[in-house]
Scaffold this motif. Structure first.
Motif, PDB file in Angstrom:
ATOM      1  N   THR B 159       0.841  -1.207   0.000  1.00  0.00           N
ATOM      2  CA  THR B 159       0.000   0.000   0.000  1.00  0.00           C
ATOM      3  C   THR B 159       0.869   1.247   0.000  1.00  0.00           C
ATOM      4  OG1 THR B 159      -0.056  -0.195   2.398  1.00  0.00           O
ATOM      5  CG2 THR B 159      -1.943  -1.046   1.184  1.00  0.00           C
ATOM      6  N   HIS B 160       2.176   1.049   0.205  1.00  0.00           N
ATOM      7  CA  HIS B 160       3.102   2.171   0.215  1.00  0.00           C
ATOM      8  C   HIS B 160       4.352   1.737  -0.524  1.00  0.00           C
ATOM      9  CE1 HIS B 160       6.287   4.790   1.815  1.00  0.00           C
ATOM     10  NE2 HIS B 160       6.907   3.687   2.176  1.00  0.00           N
ATOM     11  N   ALA B 161       4.664   2.440  -1.618  1.00  0.00           N
ATOM     12  CA  ALA B 161       5.896   2.134  -2.342  1.00  0.00           C
ATOM     13  C   ALA B 161       6.952   3.133  -1.903  1.00  0.00           C
ATOM     14  CB  ALA B 161       5.666   2.231  -3.835  1.00  0.00           C
ATOM     15  N   ALA B 162       8.188   2.642  -1.728  1.00  0.00           N
ATOM     16  CA  ALA B 162       9.281   3.561  -1.427  1.00  0.00           C
ATOM     17  C   ALA B 162       9.655   4.306  -2.705  1.00  0.00           C
ATOM     18  CB  ALA B 162      10.480   2.782  -0.909  1.00  0.00           C
ATOM     19  N   ALA B 163      10.380   5.396  -2.541  1.00  0.00           N
ATOM     20  CA  ALA B 163      10.802   6.162  -3.717  1.00  0.00           C
ATOM     21  C   ALA B 163      11.762   5.357  -4.584  1.00  0.00           C
ATOM     22  CB  ALA B 163      11.475   7.461  -3.282  1.00  0.00           C
ATOM     23  N   THR B 164      12.314   4.293  -4.017  1.00  0.00           N
ATOM     24  CA  THR B 164      13.257   3.452  -4.759  1.00  0.00           C
ATOM     25  C   THR B 164      12.572   2.295  -5.501  1.00  0.00           C
ATOM     26  OG1 THR B 164      13.596   2.425  -2.610  1.00  0.00           O
ATOM     27  CG2 THR B 164      15.320   3.915  -3.383  1.00  0.00           C
ATOM     28  N   CYS B 165      11.282   2.068  -5.237  1.00  0.00           N
ATOM     29  CA  CYS B 165      10.572   0.929  -5.834  1.00  0.00           C
ATOM     30  C   CYS B 165      10.238   1.185  -7.309  1.00  0.00           C
ATOM     31  CB  CYS B 165       9.255   0.685  -5.100  1.00  0.00           C
ATOM     32  SG  CYS B 165       9.447   0.083  -3.413  1.00  0.00           S
ATOM     33  N   PHE B 166      10.314   0.140  -8.116  1.00  0.00           N
ATOM     34  CA  PHE B 166       9.852   0.264  -9.508  1.00  0.00           C
ATOM     35  C   PHE B 166       9.279  -1.052 -10.028  1.00  0.00           C
ATOM     36  CE2 PHE B 166      13.725  -1.660 -11.333  1.00  0.00           C
ATOM     37  CZ  PHE B 166      14.627  -1.480 -10.296  1.00  0.00           C
ATOM     38  N   CYS B 167       8.545  -1.747  -9.171  1.00  0.00           N
ATOM     39  CA  CYS B 167       7.958  -3.041  -9.548  1.00  0.00           C
ATOM     40  C   CYS B 167       6.888  -2.889 -10.618  1.00  0.00           C
ATOM     41  CB  CYS B 167       7.400  -3.743  -8.320  1.00  0.00           C
ATOM     42  SG  CYS B 167       6.103  -2.806  -7.501  1.00  0.00           S
TER      43      CYS B 167
END
Ligand SMILES: Cc1cc2nc3c(=O)[nH]c(=O)nc-3n(C[C@H](O)[C@H](O)[C@H](O)COP(=O)(O)OP(=O)(O)OC[C@H]3O[C@@H](n4cnc5c(N)ncnc54)[C@H](O)[C@@H]3O)c2cc1C
Ligand code: SF4
Ligand code: SF4
Ligand code: FES
Lengths: 277, 360
Positions: B159-167
């Motif tokens: 429900t919360h993506a980090a700024a580093t996520c790109f899934c």
């Protein structure tokens, strides 16, 4: 489940000292059932394990039709091979294999076979020489080309002398530095291709040795109109698992342990000669 | 038609109790030393209530939001990989008897049923890749198999993506689509629950479940929507083998300190080395495997020295393998967009940015 990581006990049936730092071990699995089901092809390798020391990948040089015994010719270079040199007939070591994809011997039938090797004797290619000589009528001309840094580095001198007397067999040796008694060429092995006697459109070339040598040799073969698909290279990288799991032997998208060690040139030409890759 | 159930937050402890009864050791997220880690979870109170992360290249911090949510964070350094592909494990033992004969014996890990709670989409995708690597080839790995067979997976949609996520860019998240036994989506007062396997079904039957209402399902969807807002992207198949001589490798090589963090946090990296531990009596020896990294100078050692010798060589090996070699080996990229290698790189190297520079 079969455990590919687990070595099996093998007995050293014979030990032959080939040169001061090169020896051959003739082996047989002690488990008769395992031995009976064992098979290999020229250019394939086994992982040899020395008790308490470790494992190394070593090519099988003997004839695949007589898999009841199998030979490994080993050069002493480091930790494991050094300790292995002390083994004697009657000692036991661990073996697992056979692994990898070897030389294209079936494709090479009916054709000339050109072997180009560099460095101190190239075990993977010895298996091809033995294979062809055992089945001489199935192959065309055999050209054996070997380059060494210094003429003193050449091992198996007697073998070369014996092979050179066989019909349809050409031996071309080159050393970068030579002593007065050297009867062969000086220079690079790749420069000898002009002297080699083979039909470019009906030859299989098999290469083994330093990557730069194989790269130059491939280039020269292509210039002589040998098809890229008929040029085969045996590659070398660090190995631990030999079954494509540990990642050490990766070469681009290939695992040398299972997709190689022998590759057709087009599969790896884009990666050859890239420094530090 | 997938059945959506609802498990109230106040009933959640029943799931943990059930796992104990069924003989599972439960591993779940908790806050330790400023990071979300996966470790033995005995009680609901250990879950990271209200904790959320901020991640940037070379940066990972936790802060409190005061929310009631337990799973409102993006992944910390590790999740599943150590539980299937162990960082260190014994493979076999050999005993030499008086006559010099060698007796080899496999050492298999003891079967231990483990349930992992809170698994994310990127990590389930990575697990599927590791399965393909260790189990679905010519030589299935019995050690990995033993651990894998004893794994129960309870996924939680992000429900919360980090700024580093790109899934989203790699197509692996944030929604979990397969590979789970049970799947949870967290909403204010509990969880929308879906069943993914017979084992999951068996557990669900014993839980105090209700049918999830349309509103509950819509809320779960909405909350997951928030995690699709991601700024980083990665091209599907960057032509890295055509760029092996690109000058940018020198640039990234000059920044990389070759610590290997990127490889140890990556959920798909599988490199390992084998080492020998002879016993002092000289008669027996244990053969072990350990995680290894292409950033380790000995990784490419052959007689006469290593093939790859500089951080540039290591980084080029890593990135070309991960993003190009993997396509040849496994039919897809080796990156599932988890962003860990970006956050945990001490000098903030960001693979998406490096690929951008290489392909610009
Ligand atoms: C497919 C293949 C076939 C080979 N066939 C032969 C052969 O027939 N005869 C022969 O003498 N040598 C052969 N080698 C090379 C041989 O494996 C190495 O010389 C040997 O591993 C060195 O081990 P060491 O412990 O003595 O050396 P060290 O330099 O101390 O090496 C330590 C470890 O590094 C790894 N390693 C080092 N060099 C190599 C290498 N060249 N290739 C793979 N891993 C390496 C091994 O895991 C080794 O145990 C072959 C290599 C490969 C890949
Ligand atoms: S390469 Fe980086 S972002 Fe991709 S899966 Fe590995 S750690 Fe995650
Ligand atoms: S890229 Fe970053 S994390 Fe990876 S080895 Fe280099 S410095 Fe370490
Ligand atoms: S030697 Fe382990 S992958 Fe090839």
């Amino acid at each position: 489940m079969n455990n590919a990581y687990l070595p099996h006990e093998a007995e050293i049936v014979a030990r032959i000292q080939e040169a001061p730092d090169i020896f051959t071990l003739r082996l047989q699995f002690t488990d008769p059932e395992l031995q009976a089901n064992y098979s290999f092809a020229p250019g394939q390798f086994n992982m040899l394990y020395l008790h308490g020391v470790g494992e190394v990948p070593i090519s099988i040089v003997s004839d695949p039709e007589n898999a009841n015994l199998y030979d490994h010719t080993i050069r002493v270079v480091g930790r494991v091979t050094q300790a292995m040199a002390a083994l004697q007939q009657g000692d036991y070591i661990g073996v697992r294999g056979s692994y990898g994809r070897g030389w294209p011997m079936a494709e090479a039938e009916g054709r000339d076979v050109v072997l180009i090797t560099g460095g101190l004797g190239c075990a993977p290619v010895v298996s091809v020489i033995n294979y062809v000589l055992q089945r001489r009528e199935r192959f065309g001309r055999l050209v054996i080309m070997q380059g060494v840094k210094h003429s003193n580095d050449l091992i198996w001198r007697e073998q070369y002398a014996a092979w050179s007397k066989l019909p349809d067999t050409q031996i071309l040796l080159a050393a970068n530095e030579t002593t007065p008694h050297w009867a062969f060429d000086s220079g690079f092995v790749t420069d000898l291709l002009d002297k080699a006697n083979f039909e470019a459109d009906n030859a299989s070339a098999m290469l083994c040795g330093p990557e730069i040598m194989m790269q130059v040799a491939s280039q020269r073969l292509l210039e002589k109109h040998v098809a890229a698909d008929d040029i085969w290279l045996s590659m070398e990288r660090n190995m631990h698992c030999a079954v494509g799991h540990c990642g050490h032997c990766q070469f681009g998208g290939q695992f040398i342990c299972k997709d190689g060690p022998v590759f057709p040139l087009p599969a790896i030409s884009h990666l050859l000669g890239v420094k530090g890759f | 038609m997938v059945m959506h159930h609802f498990l109230a937050r106040t009933d959640f402890h029943a799931l943990l109790d059930m796992l104990v009864v069924e003989g599972y050791a439960c591993i779940g997220p908790q806050v330790r030393q400023g990071s979300i880690v996966f470790d033995r979870l005995h009680d609901v109170s250990q879950l990271p209530t209200g904790w959320q992360d901020t991640q940037q290249p070379g940066h990972y911090r936790l802060h409190q939001t005061g929310s009631p949510y337990w799973f409102d964070w993006a992944n910390g350094a590790a999740a599943i990989k150590p539980h299937t592909f162990a960082p260190q494990e014994n493979l076999w033992k050999v005993v030499r008897d008086e006559s010099g004969r060698l007796h080899f014996k496999t050492i298999l890990p003891k079967p231990q049923k483990i349930a992992i709670l809170g698994v994310r989409a990127c990590d389930l995708a990575a697990l599927a890749l590791q399965d393909q690597h260790f189990l679905h080839g010519e030589y299935p790995d019995p050690y990995y198999q033993q651990r894998r067979d004893n794994l129960l997976l309870i996924g939680v949609n992000c429900t919360h993506a980090a700024a580093t996520c790109f899934c989203v860019s790699t197509g692996d998240g944030p929604a979990i689509r397969s590979g789970y036994d049970l799947l949870l989506s967290e909403i204010d007062d509990g969880f929308v629950l879906e069943i993914g396997s017979a084992r999951g079904e068996h557990l669900a039957k014993q839980l105090p479940l209700h049918a999830a209402s349309a509103t509950q399902q819509a809320t779960a969807q909405q909350r997951m929507q928030a995690a699709t807002q991601q700024s980083r992207t990665l091209p599907e198949k960057p032509p890295l083998y055509d760029l092996l001589q690109h000058p940018h490798w020198e640039d990234v090589g000059a920044r990389c300190i070759a610590c290997g963090n990127c490889t140890s946090v990556c959920p798909t990296c599988f490199c390992h080395q084998e080492v020998e531990h002879p016993a002092l009596d000289g008669n027996s020896s244990t053969h072990q495997r350990l995680w290894n990294s292409c950033f380790d100078p000995s990784h490419s050692h052959i007689h006469g020295g290593a093939v790859r010798r500089t951080p540039k060589d290591y980084y080029r090996q890593w990135l070309t393998h991960k993003l190009a070699g993997w396509h040849e080996q496994f039919g897809r990229s080796g990156c599932t967009g988890c962003g860990r290698c970006i956050s945990w790189c001490p000098v903030g190297i960001d693979l998406t940015a490096e690929v951008g520079s290489l392909t610009a």
